[in-house]
Structure formats: structure tokens, C-alpha cells
Scaffold this motif. Structure first.
Motif, mmCIF file in Angstrom:
data_model
loop_
_atom_site.group_PDB
_atom_site.id
_atom_site.type_symbol
_atom_site.label_atom_id
_atom_site.label_comp_id
_atom_site.label_asym_id
_atom_site.label_seq_id
_atom_site.Cartn_x
_atom_site.Cartn_y
_atom_site.Cartn_z
ATOM 1 N N LYS A 159 32.522 17.456 24.693
ATOM 2 C CA LYS A 159 31.619 16.129 24.923
ATOM 3 C C LYS A 159 31.401 15.962 26.043
ATOM 4 C CE LYS A 159 34.101 15.213 20.237
ATOM 5 N NZ LYS A 159 34.578 13.020 20.051
ATOM 6 N N GLU A 160 31.723 16.510 26.829
ATOM 7 C CA GLU A 160 31.579 16.001 28.428
ATOM 8 C C GLU A 160 31.085 16.932 28.625
ATOM 9 O OE1 GLU A 160 34.128 14.224 32.605
ATOM 10 O OE2 GLU A 160 35.605 15.186 30.033
ATOM 11 N N PHE A 161 30.983 18.541 28.822
ATOM 12 C CA PHE A 161 30.554 18.816 29.293
ATOM 13 C C PHE A 161 29.623 20.145 28.276
ATOM 14 C CE2 PHE A 161 34.333 18.490 32.396
ATOM 15 C CZ PHE A 161 33.587 18.395 33.160
ATOM 16 N N PRO A 162 29.198 19.616 27.510
ATOM 17 C CA PRO A 162 28.642 20.718 25.887
ATOM 18 C C PRO A 162 27.902 21.783 25.955
ATOM 19 C CG PRO A 162 26.902 18.858 26.727
ATOM 20 C CD PRO A 162 28.487 18.422 27.556
ATOM 21 N N GLU A 163 27.275 22.060 27.337
ATOM 22 C CA GLU A 163 26.502 23.205 28.030
ATOM 23 C C GLU A 163 27.422 24.935 28.211
ATOM 24 O OE1 GLU A 163 27.459 21.306 31.724
ATOM 25 O OE2 GLU A 163 27.197 20.413 29.746
ATOM 26 N N TYR A 164 28.751 24.505 28.052
ATOM 27 C CA TYR A 164 29.554 25.455 28.364
ATOM 28 C C TYR A 164 30.238 25.860 26.887
ATOM 29 C CZ TYR A 164 29.868 24.344 32.892
ATOM 30 O OH TYR A 164 28.849 24.455 34.162
ATOM 31 N N GLY A 165 30.239 25.299 25.810
ATOM 32 C CA GLY A 165 30.579 25.868 24.662
ATOM 33 C C GLY A 165 32.432 25.734 24.072
ATOM 34 N N PHE A 166 32.638 24.500 24.787
ATOM 35 C CA PHE A 166 34.412 24.722 24.606
ATOM 36 C C PHE A 166 35.073 24.686 23.378
ATOM 37 C CE2 PHE A 166 34.030 23.649 29.514
ATOM 38 C CZ PHE A 166 33.734 24.712 29.984
ATOM 39 N N GLY A 185 27.061 27.810 35.702
ATOM 40 C CA GLY A 185 28.072 27.638 36.678
ATOM 41 C C GLY A 185 29.421 27.156 36.445
ATOM 42 N N PHE A 186 30.171 26.579 38.046
ATOM 43 C CA PHE A 186 31.151 26.407 37.636
ATOM 44 C C PHE A 186 31.350 24.516 37.064
ATOM 45 C CE2 PHE A 186 32.387 29.020 40.961
ATOM 46 C CZ PHE A 186 33.091 30.055 40.514
ATOM 47 N N CYS A 187 31.915 24.000 36.091
ATOM 48 C CA CYS A 187 31.864 22.264 35.554
ATOM 49 C C CYS A 187 33.637 22.002 36.056
ATOM 50 C CB CYS A 187 32.200 22.391 34.458
ATOM 51 S SG CYS A 187 33.792 22.597 33.399
ATOM 52 N N GLU A 188 33.745 20.754 36.151
ATOM 53 C CA GLU A 188 35.144 19.825 36.947
ATOM 54 C C GLU A 188 36.224 21.044 36.228
ATOM 55 O OE1 GLU A 188 37.246 16.122 35.906
ATOM 56 O OE2 GLU A 188 35.298 15.867 36.401
ATOM 57 N N ILE A 189 36.495 21.556 34.823
ATOM 58 C CA ILE A 189 37.380 21.532 34.600
ATOM 59 C C ILE A 189 37.897 23.135 34.606
ATOM 60 C CG2 ILE A 189 37.501 20.246 33.254
ATOM 61 C CD1 ILE A 189 37.338 21.710 30.636
ATOM 62 N N HIS A 190 36.689 24.392 34.795
ATOM 63 C CA HIS A 190 37.424 25.564 35.730
ATOM 64 C C HIS A 190 38.315 26.233 36.415
ATOM 65 C CE1 HIS A 190 32.928 26.485 33.248
ATOM 66 N NE2 HIS A 190 34.027 27.165 32.711
ATOM 67 N N ARG A 191 38.933 27.464 36.453
ATOM 68 C CA ARG A 191 39.964 27.286 37.330
ATOM 69 C C ARG A 191 39.401 28.528 38.102
ATOM 70 N NH1 ARG A 191 43.970 29.476 32.113
ATOM 71 N NH2 ARG A 191 44.900 27.422 31.893
ATOM 72 N N ARG A 192 38.956 27.507 39.422
ATOM 73 C CA ARG A 192 38.638 28.962 40.522
ATOM 74 C C ARG A 192 39.179 29.257 41.411
ATOM 75 N NH1 ARG A 192 33.998 25.292 42.518
ATOM 76 N NH2 ARG A 192 34.302 23.459 40.549
ATOM 77 N N SER A 193 40.775 29.258 40.602
ATOM 78 C CA SER A 193 41.876 30.938 40.895
ATOM 79 C C SER A 193 41.547 32.224 40.464
ATOM 80 C CB SER A 193 43.369 29.758 41.220
ATOM 81 O OG SER A 193 43.161 29.794 40.218
ATOM 82 N N PHE A 194 40.995 32.303 39.394
ATOM 83 C CA PHE A 194 40.856 32.865 38.755
ATOM 84 C C PHE A 194 39.941 33.453 38.918
ATOM 85 C CE2 PHE A 194 42.885 32.722 33.950
ATOM 86 C CZ PHE A 194 43.999 31.655 34.954
ATOM 87 N N LEU A 196 36.885 34.670 39.434
ATOM 88 C CA LEU A 196 35.195 34.065 39.284
ATOM 89 C C LEU A 196 34.201 33.849 40.087
ATOM 90 C CD1 LEU A 196 36.243 30.951 37.078
ATOM 91 C CD2 LEU A 196 35.332 32.785 36.179
ATOM 92 N N LYS A 197 34.420 34.722 41.251
ATOM 93 C CA LYS A 197 33.653 34.596 42.478
ATOM 94 C C LYS A 197 32.992 35.325 42.814
ATOM 95 C CE LYS A 197 38.007 34.092 45.499
ATOM 96 N NZ LYS A 197 38.512 35.027 47.062
ATOM 97 N N GLN A 198 33.043 36.343 40.856
ATOM 98 C CA GLN A 198 31.664 37.299 40.990
ATOM 99 C C GLN A 198 30.340 36.275 40.667
ATOM 100 O OE1 GLN A 198 34.425 37.299 39.048
ATOM 101 N NE2 GLN A 198 34.513 39.331 38.660
ATOM 102 N N LEU A 199 30.236 35.665 39.867
ATOM 103 C CA LEU A 199 29.689 34.366 39.648
ATOM 104 C C LEU A 199 28.532 33.792 41.060
ATOM 105 C CD1 LEU A 199 27.780 32.927 37.482
ATOM 106 C CD2 LEU A 199 29.536 30.653 38.203
ATOM 107 N N GLN A 200 29.656 33.578 41.856
ATOM 108 C CA GLN A 200 29.010 32.854 43.247
ATOM 109 C C GLN A 200 28.666 33.563 43.962
ATOM 110 O OE1 GLN A 200 32.972 31.440 44.765
ATOM 111 N NE2 GLN A 200 32.400 29.574 44.712
ATOM 112 N N LYS A 201 28.437 34.987 44.034
ATOM 113 C CA LYS A 201 27.554 36.076 44.511
ATOM 114 C C LYS A 201 26.711 36.857 44.069
ATOM 115 C CE LYS A 201 31.598 37.776 46.645
ATOM 116 N NZ LYS A 201 33.313 38.770 47.171
ATOM 117 N N ASN A 202 26.264 36.176 42.124
ATOM 118 C CA ASN A 202 24.935 36.383 41.439
ATOM 119 C C ASN A 202 25.720 37.938 41.048
ATOM 120 O OD1 ASN A 202 23.679 33.786 42.241
ATOM 121 N ND2 ASN A 202 23.092 34.727 43.885
ATOM 122 N N GLN A 203 26.582 38.083 41.008
ATOM 123 C CA GLN A 203 27.220 39.658 40.559
ATOM 124 C C GLN A 203 27.053 39.596 38.981
ATOM 125 O OE1 GLN A 203 30.344 41.118 42.453
ATOM 126 N NE2 GLN A 203 29.436 41.648 44.216
#
Length: 210
Positions: A159-166, A185-194, A196-203
Motif C-alpha cells: 500500500k505504501e509502495f504499490p509500484e513494486y508489487g510486494f 530503483g530502490f525504495c525505503e525497505i529494500h536491502r541495500r546489502s544484498f 543490487l549494485k547491478q541496478l546502480q550501474k545500469n547493468q
């Protein structure tokens, strides 16, 4: 239906009265918390249809949730958020959840039966059981409490982040989730330590490899 091992009965014969089954849900997702549950079932419990939570429908899990509470001497549920997972890693976050659950039980558990094979940080005797949610009644019960709780949390986050389909994938690395990560991109509840750096590098993000 599963043929549960008479493990709890054997432990009671050895003098253990309060036996806690423990399981967690949410180790693998890219977003949201890890949730652990501990249950001390009554010695003469009746939970028709009890099974590993992963093998049950959402409707069946919800029905069993209430039956488990009626058949429990006590239960506890611990929720460890994504920020703690990122800080201490998922293994340690899960250990924290287990320890919090055990510390909340009344009566205190004398021994814990824990799904999986990870070492623990708890102060009472414990036994790891691989695929315990399919072998041990109290672990199966704990798996249902944890799964129902985490799914409800992820529906709330939807309900807070509907675009991700949680509400559809509960934060796991499905194709839909990864496509939405590429788009939003990331939202507030994504685990940054997993990883996901591929996303930041546009891979290419899919498939993710952990």
C-alpha cells in the motif's frame, strides 16, 4: 499430509516439558524484514492439516494460524527490519530474531528445535533439524506463524509502495520485482546489502545471483 517425527514425545520422555519449535521466513527476499516465530505447543495438541507453510495455500495458513494459537502454551514472533539486516547481515539478523522469540516465551523453553543448520546464539540447548518444518510439529507451526505475519507486513508495504508489487512476490527476486526495480530503483525497505549494485550501474538485473 506429512508424517511428523515423534521427536517432541521423545524429548518429553527425557524430562523436557517446554519444547519450542522455531522457524523463520524472509531470508532470501530483496526487500522487507526477516520474521521468526517460536511456539511451545500443548502436549496434547490437535492441529488438523498442519504442514510446512510453503506447502499450504494462503487461506489454509490463515485458518491454521488461529488453530495454532489455540493449541499453544505460548508463542512469540520477532520482526527484524531491513536496516538491521543490512547492518549485521541476514544470518545474524535471523539469529537475533530467534533469540528475541525465545526470550519472550512464558513459560521459558527448556530446549529449542530449530529449522535449518545454522549455529545459534541462544542460551538454552537446541537441536538443528534440516527441513524441520516438514518433520517436526512445533517447527511447522512456527513456520506458519512467521509466514502469515510476514505476508501481512508485505501487503501493508504494498500500500505504501504499490509500484513494486510486494503483494504478489513479498519482496522475493521474481521477474516482476526485478523489472520494477529496473524501472523505479530502490525504495525505503529494500536491502541495500544484498547484491543490487547491478541496478546502480545500469547493468542487466535479471537474473540476480547471490
Amino acid at each position: 499430509m506429512p508424517s511428523f517425527l515423534p521427536f517432541e514425545k521423545q524429548l518429553r520422555a527425557q524430562g523436557y516439558k517446554f519444547i519450542a519449535g522455531i522457524d523463520e521466513v524472509g531470508r532470501g527476499p530483496l526487500a522487507g524484514p526477516v520474521v521468526s516465530a517460536a511456539v511451545i505447543l500443548k502436549e496434547k495438541n490437535r492441529i488438523p492439516g498442519l504442514n510446512d507453510s510453503k506447502l499450504l495455500t494462503a487461506k489454509k495458513r490463515q485458518k491454521l494460524f488461529n488453530i495454532i494459537l489455540e493449541n499453544a502454551l505460548d508463542y512469540a514472533i520477532a520482526i527484524i527490519p531491513h536496516s538491521i539486516i543490512d547492518k549485521y547481515n541476514i544470518l545474524n539478523a535471523t539469529r537475533m530474531a530467534h533469540d528475541l522469540c525465545l526470550g519472550s516465551l512464558t513459560p521459558h523453553a527448556e530446549i529449542a528445535l530449530i529449522d535449518g543448520c545454522d549455529k545459534q546464539i541462544i542460551d538454552i540447548p537446541f537441536i538443528n533439524i534440516i527441513k524441520g518444518d516438514r518433520k517436526i510439529r512445533s517447527i511447522a507451526a512456527a513456520s506458519i506463524l512467521a509466514k502469515v505475519t510476514r505476508d501481512a507486513l508485505m501487503r501493508h508495504y504494498h500500500k505504501e509502495f504499490p509500484e513494486y508489487g510486494f503483494d504478489q512476490h513479498s519482496g522475493y527476486a521474481t521477474r516482476l520485482h526485478c523489472q520494477n526495480l529496473e524501472k523505479y530503483g530502490f525504495c525505503e525497505i529494500h536491502r541495500r546489502s544484498f547484491k543490487l549494485k547491478q541496478l546502480q550501474k545500469n547493468q542487466t538485473l535479471w537474473p540476480l545471483k547471490f
